[in-house]
Design an enzyme around this catalytic site. Structure first.
Site, PDB file in Angstrom:
ATOM      1  N   HIS A 147       0.428  38.098  24.232  1.00 58.25           N
ATOM      2  CA  HIS A 147      -0.228  36.947  23.218  1.00 58.25           C
ATOM      3  C   HIS A 147      -0.302  35.656  23.379  1.00 58.25           C
ATOM      4  O   HIS A 147      -0.775  34.793  22.809  1.00 58.25           O
ATOM      5  CB  HIS A 147       0.267  37.523  21.827  1.00 58.25           C
ATOM      6  CG  HIS A 147       1.532  36.989  21.596  1.00 58.25           C
ATOM      7  ND1 HIS A 147       2.784  37.671  21.512  1.00 58.25           N
ATOM      8  CD2 HIS A 147       2.404  35.766  21.155  1.00 58.25           C
ATOM      9  CE1 HIS A 147       4.030  37.270  21.575  1.00 58.25           C
ATOM     10  NE2 HIS A 147       3.613  36.002  21.228  1.00 58.25           N
ATOM     11  N   ASP A 177       2.083  44.513  24.125  1.00 54.97           N
ATOM     12  CA  ASP A 177       2.210  42.799  24.171  1.00 54.97           C
ATOM     13  C   ASP A 177       3.090  42.578  25.472  1.00 54.97           C
ATOM     14  O   ASP A 177       3.982  41.862  25.312  1.00 54.97           O
ATOM     15  CB  ASP A 177       2.938  42.465  23.028  1.00 54.97           C
ATOM     16  CG  ASP A 177       3.001  40.862  22.899  1.00 54.97           C
ATOM     17  OD1 ASP A 177       1.996  40.063  23.663  1.00 54.97           O
ATOM     18  OD2 ASP A 177       3.619  40.328  21.765  1.00 54.97           O
ATOM     19  N   SER A 251       8.963  34.520  22.509  1.00 51.88           N
ATOM     20  CA  SER A 251       8.349  35.532  22.941  1.00 51.88           C
ATOM     21  C   SER A 251       8.144  35.662  24.601  1.00 51.88           C
ATOM     22  O   SER A 251       7.825  34.533  25.215  1.00 51.88           O
ATOM     23  CB  SER A 251       6.964  35.387  22.399  1.00 51.88           C
ATOM     24  OG  SER A 251       7.040  35.571  21.042  1.00 51.88           O
TER      25      SER A 251
END
Length: 310
Positions: A147, A177, A251
């Site tokens: 993402h 992801d 992330s």
């Protein structure tokens, strides 16, 4: 005192003889009384001086003349094989467990793990987002979150020393992801070791990344849950739940086993309801896919085709 007339013994303070009433000489009485007091004082002084002199000689007796029995007994009963107490205490605390470099069971000190891992954790930047990534192979491939890089092929990868290197997306999933970036400048560098088996609840972990733009931050916590499933744009399956503090920017960063230093997860989600709860994609479930991209990179057209499916 004695009466000069009848010879009767009277007190020194008596004015007249108690036997015959003859007046007693007061001057004589007083002189005799004072003479007796001086005599008593000299006797006491002589006794006192004699006692003090004897005591002084006793304390000033040379060491060679003192009895040696007690000293010899103390030395003889001292355990010669044991080190002094001060040395023993120093040797006990010079190497606390957490500062040891390793132990017999393969565990490492957290300080060493963080220091070594930070050199292989990077900040990933695009025109629209920033996040984290870590070195996966010695050919210069870096794992990150999908993402973060959607819509772009070329990214910037910044090291812990602030050096920025160009990177190119060579792998991205339509379902999960995760993505893989190639950075030629890091080719030949030893990557982070990966755990290929599931990790148990209660394992102490270290989450590394760039939360809220604070690059190469390390947060220590525990793996508090497993098998968490989410469908949030991507399919997040069998996720690890952690209480180590992560934030936007974390992330793509690695979740490390705090005892072995191996990567056990890829930090991905943050449930921000009350106390924030973090989630990581288990590394063992993605290793095969990532190794496939490292061996056979996707072309730019293939990467763009994946973007079109989002």
């Amino acid at each position: 005192m004695f009466c000069s007339k009848c010879g009767c013994m009277n007190s020194v303070t008596t004015k007249n003889c108690l036997n015959c009433g003859q007046p007693l000489d007061r001057t004589t009485r007083i002189k005799k009384h004072k003479r007796r007091q001086r005599l008593n004082f000299f006797v006491v002084a002589i006794l006192f001086l004699g006692t003090g002199f004897g005591s002084a000689r006793m304390f000033q007796q040379p060491a060679d003349d003192q009895p040696e029995t007690a000293v010899e007994r103390a030395v003889a009963t001292e355990p010669q094989a044991n080190p002094p107490l001060e040395r023993a205490a120093t040797e006990t605390v010079t190497q606390p467990q957490d500062t040891q470099t390793s132990s017999g069971d393969g565990t490492k000190a957290k300080t060493d793990i963080i220091k070594d891992t930070q050199q292989k954790v990077f900040t990933i930047k695009t025109d629209n987002a920033y996040g984290s990534g870590f070195l996966f192979t010695d050919t210069g491939t870096i794992v990150t979150s999908a993402h973060l890089i959607i819509g772009t092929i070329d990214v910037s990868v910044r090291t812990t020393d602030g050096v920025e290197e160009p990177g190119k997306v060579i792998g991205i999933s339509e379902t999960y992801d995760i993505a893989l970036i190639q950075v030629d400048a890091f080719a030949g560098t030893e990557p982070l070791e990966v755990e290929t088996n599931p990790t148990e609840i209660g394992t102490e972990v270290i989450a590394l990344g760039s939360p809220s733009g604070l690059e190469n931050t390390a947060a220590i916590g525990y793996l508090t849950g497993i098998d968490r499933d989410f469908d949030h744009g991507f399919l997040y399956k069998d996720m690890y739940q952690i209480d180590a503090q992560i934030a936007p920017g974390s992330s793509g960063g690695p979740l490390i086993d705090a005892s072995t230093g191996k990567v056990i997860g890829i930090n991905a989600l943050l449930l921000n309801e009350g106390n924030a709860i973090g989630f990581s994609i288990p590394m063992y479930s993605m290793t095969e896919l990532l190794q496939g991209w490292a061996t056979e990179p996707m072309s730019e057209n293939e990467v763009e085709d994946v973007y079109d499916t989002y």
